[in-house]
Design an enzyme around this catalytic site. Structure first.
Site, PDB file in Angstrom:
ATOM      1  N   GLY A   1       0.745  -1.245   0.000  1.00 28.02           N
ATOM      2  CA  GLY A   1       0.000   0.000   0.000  1.00 28.02           C
ATOM      3  C   GLY A   1       0.777   1.300   0.000  1.00 28.02           C
ATOM      4  O   GLY A   1       0.179   2.365  -0.119  1.00 28.02           O
TER       5      GLY A   1
ATOM      6  N   GLU B   1       3.804  -6.535   1.800  1.00 28.52           N
ATOM      7  CA  GLU B   1       3.476  -6.932   0.429  1.00 28.52           C
ATOM      8  C   GLU B   1       3.400  -5.751  -0.528  1.00 28.52           C
ATOM      9  O   GLU B   1       2.339  -5.456  -1.071  1.00 28.52           O
ATOM     10  CB  GLU B   1       2.122  -7.632   0.413  1.00 28.52           C
ATOM     11  CG  GLU B   1       2.142  -8.986   1.021  1.00 28.52           C
ATOM     12  CD  GLU B   1       0.740  -9.555   1.185  1.00 28.52           C
ATOM     13  OE1 GLU B   1       0.637 -10.763   1.339  1.00 28.52           O
ATOM     14  OE2 GLU B   1      -0.231  -8.776   1.168  1.00 28.52           O
ATOM     15  N   PRO B   2       4.511  -5.076  -0.747  1.00 21.87           N
ATOM     16  CA  PRO B   2       4.461  -3.956  -1.691  1.00 21.87           C
ATOM     17  C   PRO B   2       4.290  -4.446  -3.120  1.00 21.87           C
ATOM     18  O   PRO B   2       4.906  -5.435  -3.530  1.00 21.87           O
ATOM     19  CB  PRO B   2       5.847  -3.316  -1.518  1.00 21.87           C
ATOM     20  CG  PRO B   2       6.731  -4.441  -1.063  1.00 21.87           C
ATOM     21  CD  PRO B   2       5.856  -5.314  -0.200  1.00 21.87           C
TER      22      PRO B   2
ATOM     23  N   ARG C   1       2.766  -1.828  -5.962  1.00 22.93           N
ATOM     24  CA  ARG C   1       2.971  -0.575  -6.697  1.00 22.93           C
ATOM     25  C   ARG C   1       4.362   0.019  -6.450  1.00 22.93           C
ATOM     26  O   ARG C   1       5.059   0.410  -7.383  1.00 22.93           O
ATOM     27  CB  ARG C   1       1.901   0.430  -6.265  1.00 22.93           C
ATOM     28  CG  ARG C   1       1.846   1.686  -7.109  1.00 22.93           C
ATOM     29  CD  ARG C   1       0.944   2.730  -6.459  1.00 22.93           C
ATOM     30  NE  ARG C   1      -0.329   2.207  -6.042  1.00 22.93           N
ATOM     31  CZ  ARG C   1      -1.433   2.165  -6.796  1.00 22.93           C
ATOM     32  NH1 ARG C   1      -1.402   2.632  -8.017  1.00 22.93           N
ATOM     33  NH2 ARG C   1      -2.552   1.674  -6.319  1.00 22.93           N
TER      34      ARG C   1
ATOM     35  N   TYR D   1     -10.330   5.030 -12.265  1.00 18.56           N
ATOM     36  CA  TYR D   1     -10.143   5.753 -11.001  1.00 18.56           C
ATOM     37  C   TYR D   1      -9.916   7.255 -11.176  1.00 18.56           C
ATOM     38  O   TYR D   1      -9.674   7.948 -10.189  1.00 18.56           O
ATOM     39  CB  TYR D   1      -8.915   5.226 -10.238  1.00 18.56           C
ATOM     40  CG  TYR D   1      -8.740   3.728 -10.205  1.00 18.56           C
ATOM     41  CD1 TYR D   1      -9.661   2.906  -9.569  1.00 18.56           C
ATOM     42  CD2 TYR D   1      -7.628   3.139 -10.791  1.00 18.56           C
ATOM     43  CE1 TYR D   1      -9.476   1.533  -9.526  1.00 18.56           C
ATOM     44  CE2 TYR D   1      -7.443   1.761 -10.748  1.00 18.56           C
ATOM     45  CZ  TYR D   1      -8.379   0.965 -10.119  1.00 18.56           C
ATOM     46  OH  TYR D   1      -8.192  -0.379 -10.081  1.00 18.56           O
TER      47      TYR D   1
ATOM     48  N   CYS E   1     -13.337   2.521 -29.020  1.00 21.96           N
ATOM     49  CA  CYS E   1     -14.573   3.065 -29.522  1.00 21.96           C
ATOM     50  C   CYS E   1     -15.492   3.469 -28.382  1.00 21.96           C
ATOM     51  O   CYS E   1     -16.594   2.939 -28.258  1.00 21.96           O
ATOM     52  CB  CYS E   1     -15.220   2.015 -30.406  1.00 21.96           C
ATOM     53  SG  CYS E   1     -16.191   2.740 -31.691  1.00 21.96           S
ATOM     54  N   GLU E   2     -15.011   4.334 -27.505  1.00 22.72           N
ATOM     55  CA  GLU E   2     -15.892   4.930 -26.500  1.00 22.72           C
ATOM     56  C   GLU E   2     -15.251   6.182 -25.925  1.00 22.72           C
ATOM     57  O   GLU E   2     -14.026   6.265 -25.791  1.00 22.72           O
ATOM     58  CB  GLU E   2     -16.263   3.929 -25.407  1.00 22.72           C
ATOM     59  CG  GLU E   2     -15.153   3.407 -24.552  1.00 22.72           C
ATOM     60  CD  GLU E   2     -15.711   2.445 -23.505  1.00 22.72           C
ATOM     61  OE1 GLU E   2     -16.000   1.307 -23.889  1.00 22.72           O
ATOM     62  OE2 GLU E   2     -15.856   2.852 -22.335  1.00 22.72           O
TER      63      GLU E   2
END
Ligand code: LLP
Length: 431
Positions: A248, A290-291, A293, A334, A361-362
């Site tokens: 985190g 538990e990294p 990122r 996000y 296509c959006e």
């Protein structure tokens, strides 16, 4: 610039780890994801050393491979003496095929199937991080049939609000993950585990959320977990020796965000645990973290080719590139911030404020808004920084767009770590 491995060369091109990005885009094509191997290795070392300093022997970081999973990354993790966290049999299989030692693998997930449990045991998995009673009982059943003892940690929710995006916040009482300490369900799950004869309860786990910049939520989480651990030891004679505090720690994606002092945060948690262990009169447990990122995010840079630009007078400007939400869905999901650089025009004045749009296509297929760039032309190269975590691992084939190549920038040589998907790959399972 945002990171020390970035530069600009005499051609006015962005460099990553000394390599000319425009040249790499020409050689390998776009969309191209670059990974600076030394950034990854150095971050592993920072975690490992700090944890050795802060916590008792046996403590170590596990790479949360949901952030980025492919065979080579598990080899690097093994070379750096890391453990790994996997969250599916797909990640587990990838680690297994890469020759990663299974006794250093922790299998997460709030909804494991019977097949997951059997497959993991077939691979010789070290630890389940068990989320609920049903899972626990199934592990007991399979372990008993095989005549083995299966090591297990229990996933708990410590009731911490980490002040991050709701979608990546996981440690609050109403979370879908784990058993809450506050409601007594964590204690119940512990007692169930202690009563099973083929389950060895080695410890407890929590993960409070992701992209967290302050150290206080980690300290609060550690305290809650240690108090619970001590309580289980004192009142029930629980023999667990491990606390896994999850991942985190944040990563700056823009100049406006401050860098995180990973070592400082770890040492702070270590100091706190020492004081609390004395107060609670327990031996300090082995600590795992538990990294995900913070191991890989800032090692990644994605290169795109510009296809078109347009100005809608009185409204806004667009630059459209050859990738988008299929290789990076994080802005769409996000509203995630990124730094976008004009890799092929680094020295030019950036006075064209635009939205960088993807090719899907959006309308929601956007990589970033309010980006200041020079006037870009078809063929120019754009770089999006900090794409090492949760980009490739969340990539999709929407609109049947092949996933990009991942090129590793090694200390000496560049090498392809994941081939670009081909059209043939896309139709492989079509019958
Ligand atoms: N451990 C567990 C049990 C986790 O659930 C996670 C992340 C981690 C460790 C690693 O957290 P990190 O150090 O990477 O923050 N897709 C989202 C992130 C979801 C994180 C899920 N769990 C994003 O792109 O921001």
């Amino acid at each position: 610039m945002l990171y020390a491995n970035l530069g600009v060369n005499e051609l006015g091109h962005l460099t990553v780890a000394g390599r000319d990005t425009v040249r790499l885009a020409k050689i390998y094509g776009t969309v191209l994801m670059l990974l600076d191997e030394m950034v990854i290795r150095n971050r592993c070392r920072t975690y490992r050393r700090a944890m050795e300093k802060a916590f008792p022997k046996g403590s170590m970081p596990l790479f949360a491979s949901k952030a980025l999973s492919f065979k080579r990354i598990y080899e690097i993790m093994q070379e750096e003496s890391m453990g790994v966290d996997v969250v599916s049999c797909g990640e587990l299989f990838t680690a297994y095929k890469a020759g990663f030692p299974m006794d250093k693998v922790y299998f997460h997930g709030n909804s494991k199937t019977d097949e997951d449990i059997r497959f993991a045991m077939d691979c010789g998995l070290g630890y389940f991080v068990c989320d609920n009673k049903e899972e626990l009982l199934e592990i007991e059943r399979v372990a008993s049939a095989r005549g083995i003892q299966q090591k297990v940690l229990l996933r708990l929710t410590p009731g911490i609000d980490p002040h991050t995006n709701e979608k990546i916040s996981t440690g609050k009482v109403d979370s879908k993950f784990g058993a809450a300490i506050e409601t007594g369900q964590a204690e119940e799950l512990t007692l169930t585990a202690m009563g099973l004869s083929h389950v060895e309860l080695v410890g407890f786990h929590c993960h409070i959320g992701s992209q967290i910049f302050e150290h206080t939520p980690f300290c609060d989480g550690a305290e809650m977990m240690l108090r619970f651990y001590a309580h289980m030891q004192k009142t029930h004679g629980c023999k667990a020796t491990v606390l896994n505090l999850g991942g985190g720690m944040g990563v700056p994606y823009t100049e406006a965000q401050a860098p995180v002092d990973y070592e400082g945060n770890i040492l702070r948690v270590g100091e706190l645990l020492k004081v609390l262990c004395k107060e609670l009169d327990v031996e300090c447990p082995i600590i795992l973290m538990e990294p995900g990122r913070s191991i890989v995010a800032d090692a990644g840079v994605t290169l795109y080719r510009v296809n078109s630009t347009k100005s809608i007078p009185g409204f806004k400007n667009y630059v459209a590139v050859d990738g988008g939400m299929t290789d990076n869905p994080r802005y769409t999901l996000y509203g995630a911030e990124y730094t976008v650089l004009p890799a092929s025009r680094m020295e030019e004045k950036r006075d064209f404020v635009c939205t960088v749009a993807g090719r899907c296509c959006e309308s929601g297929d956007i990589l970033q808004e309010n980006v200041s760039l020079p006037k870009m032309e078809r063929g120019d190269i754009l770089a999006v920084l900090t794409t090492g975590a949760y980009n490739y691992s969340m990539a999709s084939n929407y609109n049947r767009i092949p996933r990009p190549m991942v090129l590793m920038l090694g200390e000496q040589d560049d090498y392809v770590a994941i081939q670009r998907e081909s059209f043939e790959d896309l139709i492989r399972n079509d019958v």
